[in-house]
Each structure stands twice: as structure tokens, then as C-alpha cells.
Write an enzyme that holds these catalytic residues in place. Structure first.
Site, PDB file in Angstrom:
ATOM      1  N   TYR A   8      38.795  69.143  58.332  1.00  0.00           N
ATOM      2  CA  TYR A   8      40.391  68.638  58.742  1.00  0.00           C
ATOM      3  C   TYR A   8      40.221  67.349  59.331  1.00  0.00           C
ATOM      4  CZ  TYR A   8      45.003  68.227  60.136  1.00  0.00           C
ATOM      5  OH  TYR A   8      46.510  67.824  60.361  1.00  0.00           O
ATOM      6  N   PHE A  29      58.347  42.455  47.336  1.00  0.00           N
ATOM      7  CA  PHE A  29      57.881  43.493  46.435  1.00  0.00           C
ATOM      8  C   PHE A  29      58.902  44.614  47.106  1.00  0.00           C
ATOM      9  CE2 PHE A  29      56.211  45.919  43.470  1.00  0.00           C
ATOM     10  CZ  PHE A  29      55.993  47.320  44.030  1.00  0.00           C
ATOM     11  N   THR A  30      59.230  45.558  46.295  1.00  0.00           N
ATOM     12  CA  THR A  30      60.254  46.629  46.526  1.00  0.00           C
ATOM     13  C   THR A  30      60.161  47.326  47.654  1.00  0.00           C
ATOM     14  OG1 THR A  30      59.362  48.042  45.016  1.00  0.00           O
ATOM     15  CG2 THR A  30      61.184  46.729  43.862  1.00  0.00           C
ATOM     16  N   ASP A  87      48.831  41.907  51.620  1.00  0.00           N
ATOM     17  CA  ASP A  87      49.209  43.205  50.704  1.00  0.00           C
ATOM     18  C   ASP A  87      48.292  42.817  49.462  1.00  0.00           C
ATOM     19  OD1 ASP A  87      52.146  44.396  48.834  1.00  0.00           O
ATOM     20  OD2 ASP A  87      49.903  44.887  48.694  1.00  0.00           O
ATOM     21  N   LYS A 133      45.636  50.825  42.783  1.00  0.00           N
ATOM     22  CA  LYS A 133      45.524  49.713  41.758  1.00  0.00           C
ATOM     23  C   LYS A 133      44.117  49.126  41.743  1.00  0.00           C
ATOM     24  CE  LYS A 133      49.969  49.525  42.814  1.00  0.00           C
ATOM     25  NZ  LYS A 133      50.643  50.763  43.692  1.00  0.00           N
ATOM     26  N   ARG A 147      61.721  44.977  35.427  1.00  0.00           N
ATOM     27  CA  ARG A 147      61.433  43.911  36.826  1.00  0.00           C
ATOM     28  C   ARG A 147      62.350  43.127  36.979  1.00  0.00           C
ATOM     29  NH1 ARG A 147      58.370  47.118  40.392  1.00  0.00           N
ATOM     30  NH2 ARG A 147      60.293  48.101  40.058  1.00  0.00           N
ATOM     31  N   PHE A 196      65.940  51.382  41.079  1.00  0.00           N
ATOM     32  CA  PHE A 196      65.328  51.505  39.639  1.00  0.00           C
ATOM     33  C   PHE A 196      64.771  52.625  39.285  1.00  0.00           C
ATOM     34  CE2 PHE A 196      61.442  50.820  41.474  1.00  0.00           C
ATOM     35  CZ  PHE A 196      61.435  50.217  42.659  1.00  0.00           C
TER      36      PHE A 196
END
Ligand SMILES: CC1=C(O)/C(=C\N=C(/C)C(=O)O)C(COP(=O)(O)O)=CN1
Length: 456
Positions: free
Chosen positions: A71, A123-124, A215, A258, A382, A448
Site C-alpha cells: 500500500y 484541451f477539453t 501538458d 499516450k 473534435r 461529447f
């Protein structure tokens, strides 16, 4: 040679199937003409996203067997932490379950009502977290980024320094907790930022005492474009370019799903002690101990290994060239796409593809649905739907109304890409028959993901 062979061989396969066309028509109707709501079993080639859909290597799978599921203080955490410190050079790392976990921590700690957060296109989820904490996102990307087809602009992700400085002078540096620099810029079409621009943004920010937070979700692709396109970097390794990129940042949010080449994982990294201390205090509320942050030990192990694999030149060259191959094939057939082609996806210009459909009838949304009907290939809208509504409830009507064909890393072959290209060309030939859409269910936030539509 048309293209370099895949720099890997297949060790395990996952069979694909394609539904008959009448079943595809039923499936997309049931999904409310929203490709996010299709079932994976009904999808043939899945280009919805490169997020979490990438293929792990044998070493990463072997790493799963080394999961230390303690943990607190997991061995795998120390491996992930030291890997991030080595690759990016940041002092501190706070693990999160994925990128938006890091965005949540960063925004809660630094963004206050009245804050302004400049960035190179929104970005969303990033903007959602900034707004949820009372901040206002301000787009300071260069104007070329909002133009779909300008192949000679090699770094469309660059920040317009004048726009940035004008904002500083207008609202005051004290109201700008950080500038968010996306490397690459997803919604501009996976477009990179040049090293020169990164350096200039950092210098301008330091002059005003403003933090620079990357980012860095697709930072390896950005590094590849610097090596391929920017003067003075062709003989540098990807790792060397990455290290220099991050020298122009005070911290970063990362989605491992990614360029970490894993199916789950993320982190918030920083040099600043105070930000680190606040983030480790807050992470336990949302993600868990600062030594696992919502990930299992085995996921952290795979993440650490994936971060290193992503820096291999043959891997990243093949990855980006696959995207370019699909983009060129479409462009040569007269299909309107965002150019230059980006790092993770080909973006169709739905406005040019369907000029007879006004943006209030969501051309990108219906184009994604029609491509699925034509071929079983899943893509992502998009455009106006993704852009959502302002606080006053108005639609943004973004200049870029796009359909994203997103290539997962190490998953599909060139034969799959040929199939995709031919399907889109067939759809283009029958574009005049395609009709617009209207909402039948519109969610209040990030509409979306679960919105549903029918034809007007
Ligand atoms: C540039 C950028 C992204 O592209 C991103 C997620 N992108 C998704 C899901 C995509 O399909 O592009 C996120 C959020 O990461 P997350 O999906 O929470 O691991 C942050 N920044």
C-alpha cells in the site's frame, strides 16, 4: 521502400471482426450517432483515441509480474519516480491514475476565481478543471494553428508571445498562476511547439515570475518533430531533445496513456517544493498515497518501462511516419485534412468535407458516424460538439471542425491504414447525401462523451 517495416514483431494477436453494414447502421443509431457510445465489439478498426489503447511490449508485460502491491512505498513507485526524474529532470513527481487526475490536483492548488490560465489552444479536460476552480482559459496560440490547411507552418503549436504578453499586461502576472504549454497540441491537429518557442515562452514567463507547466501528454512526438524539422537538432538523440525541452518548464501534467505507452497512469511533476508539498497532501484525497496515486504497482512498473521505450528513435520514427502515411494518402486523394500532419492522428476538415452542413448541425459529428457506417472504423469528433458551451450557454463554433483518426501506438499495420483511407475516400464520394444532426440529449459538461443525436 514505401515505408519502414514495423520495428517490432507480433507475439500475441487480438482477432478483429467487421459487422455487416446493416448491423453497423443499427449500432450507430443505437449509439445516438456518437462514436463514443459504440461497443468495442461492434468496431472493426478503432481510431477513436490513442489514449490507453496502445500495445505494451513483452518487457512491459513482464514488468506486470514484478508488481509490488504494497500500500505504501512500492518498489515500482521508486522505479517510476526515478525514471521521470531522469528523463525530464524534475525534482518531484506525484502519481495520479491518469492525466486529468494531475490536472485536478494542479488546478485545485493553483487556480482560484479570477485566475487567468493562458495556453496554446484548449484541451477539453484541462480547461474543464481550470474552469471548475474559477479560472478562465485564454488561448494564446499563434493564429496559424486555427487554420486547417497550411503545410508550410512546421510548428503550429507555437505560442504567440505578443498575445501572451498582452494578457500579462492586461490582467497582471499575479493573476496568472501558470501558462499551460501543450506539447504537442492535440486539438490543433497534434501540432508541435519548437524548441525556440519553448525557450522564449520560458524567458518571458520568468521575466514576470509566472510558472510554466507543460501538458506533456505527447512530448516524445514533439521531440521527434524538433529533431526532424528544427535547425540544429537533427544529430541530437530524442532523450537529449526531451531533456532540453523540459529545462524550459517548472513542471508538467502527464497522461501515461499516450507517450507512456500504458493503458492507465499519469503524474504531476514539479521543481517547486511548496507545490510538491500541497500536491502530496491533496493526492491522498483523490488518488491515494503519494506512492501509488491511483495506480497498481504493476501499472507503475509498466509505465516506467514504457517511458523509456518511447524514447527509442526507431519506435517514434515509425509511429509518426505511420500517421504521415495515412495523411498523405488522404491528401493525395483530395480529402481535406489538417496539414502539416500531426504526431498522433490525421484530422479531417469536416467543414471542407461537408460544406453544405452548417456548424450548428455538427458536420464533424455526422462525418464520424458516416465513416463508421461505411467501414466499421471508429473515429472521434473534435469540433463544435467537443468545444461545448461558454458559461453563458453559447456554443463556441470553433474554427476547426475536425474528425480525428487517431493511431494507437504499435497496434495497426499499414494494411489497416490503406483500408481506412479507402473507406474515407468512398465516404467523400457520397458526401452530398450526408445530412446534419441535432442533439436529442445534451449533457451539461464535456457533452461529447455521452451526448446523443438524430438527423435534422
Ligand atoms: C493533451 C491532453 C490529452 O489529449 C488528454 C486526453 N486525451 C484524450 C483522452 C484523447 O483522446 O485525446 C489529457 C487527459 O489525459 P487523461 O485522458 O485523463 O489521461 C490531457 N491532455
Amino acid at each position: 521502400m514505401k515505408f519502414m517495416p514495423e520495428p517490432y514483431k507480433v507475439k500475441m494477436v487480438e482477432p478483429l471482426r467487421i459487422l455487416p453494414k446493416e448491423e453497423r447502421i443499427e449500432a450507430i443509431k443505437k449509439a445516438g450517432y456518437n462514436t463514443f457510445l459504440l461497443n468495442s465489439r461492434d468496431v472493426y478498426i478503432d481510431l477513436l483515441t490513442d489514449s490507453g489503447t496502445n500495445a505494451m511490449s513483452d518487457r512491459q508485460w513482464a514488468g506486470l509480474m514484478m508488481g509490488d502491491e504494497a500500500y505504501a512505498g512500492s518498489e515500482n513507485w521508486f522505479h517510476l519516480q526515478s525514471t521521470v526524474q531522469e528523463i525530464m529532470g524534475f525534482k518531484h513527481v506525484v502519481p495520479t491514475h491518469q492525466g486529468r487526475g494531475a490536472e485536478n490536483l494542479l488546478s485545485q492548488i493553483l487556480v482560484k476565481p479570477g485566475s487567468y490560465v493562458p495556453g496554446n489552444m484548449y484541451f477539453t479536460t484541462t480547461r474543464a478543471h481550470q474552469e471548475l476552480n474559477g479560472g478562465t482559459f485564454v488561448d494564446v496560440i499563434n493564429d496559424d494553428a486555427h487554420i486547417s490547411d497550411n503545410p508550410d507552418v512546421l510548428f503550429k503549436g507555437n505560442i504567440d508571445l505578443k498575445k501572451y504578453e498582452d494578457l500579462i499586461n492586461k490582467v497582471g502576472a499575479e493573476n496568472i498562476p501558470y501558462i499551460c504549454v501543450g506539447v504537442t497540441v492535440n486539438l490543433a491537429g497534434g501540432q508541435p511547439v519548437s524548441m525556440k518557442n519553448l525557450r522564449e515562452v520560458y524567458e518571458l514567463s520568468k521575466k514576470h515570475g509566472i510558472r510554466v507547466m507543460f501538458d506533456c501528454t505527447r512530448y516524445v512526438e514533439n521531440a521527434y518533430f524538433i529533431k526532424a524539422r528544427e535547425e540544429g537538432y537533427k544529430d541530437k538523440t530524442i532523450a537529449e531533445i526531451v531533456k532540453e525541452m523540459f529545462s524550459y518548464a517548472d513542471g508538467a501534467t502527464m497522461s501515461g496513456k499516450k507517450d507512456g505507452i500504458v493503458n492507465i497512469g499519469g503524474f504531476l511533476a514539479m521543481n517547486e517544493e511548496e507545490l510538491y508539498s500541497k500536491a502530496t497532501a491533496l493526492v491522498v484525497v483523490y488518488e491515494g498515497m503519494p506512492s501509488y496515486g491511483g495506480m497498481t504497482g504493476r501499472d507503475m512498473e509498466a509505465f516506467a518501462i514504457g517511458l523509456k521505450e518511447a524514447l527509442d528513435y526507431n519506435y517514434i520514427k515509425h509511429r509518426v511516419e505511420q500517421v504521415e502515411y495515412l495523411g498523405n494518402k488522404l491528401s493525395e486523394a483530395g480529402i481535406p485534412i489538417v496539414r502539416p500532419v500531426g504526431g498522433h492522428a490525421v484530422f479531417l476538415d469536416a467543414r471542407a468535407f461537408l460544406p453544405h452542413i452548417p456548424q450548428e448541425q455538427y458536420p464533424a459529428q455526422v462525418l464520424a458516424a458516416e465513416i463508421y457506417i461505411e467501414s466499421g472504423v471508429r473515429t472521434m469528433e473534435r469540433g463544435n460538439v467537443s468545444a461545448g458551451r461558454t458559461k453563458e450557454g453559447k456554443e463556441y463554433f470553433p474554427k476547426l471542425e475536425l474528425v480525428r483518426l487517431t493511431l494507437p501506438r504499435r497496434v495497426y499495420s499499414y494494411a489497416h491504414l490503406d483500408f481506412v483511407a479507402e473507406a474515407i475516400i468512398r465516404t467523400f464520394k457520397r458526401r452530398d447525401e450526408i445530412k446534419g444532426l441535432k442533439f436529442i440529449y445534451e449533457p451539461p459538461v464535456l457533452r461529447f462523451f455521452t451526448g446523443r443525436f438524430e438527423h435534422v
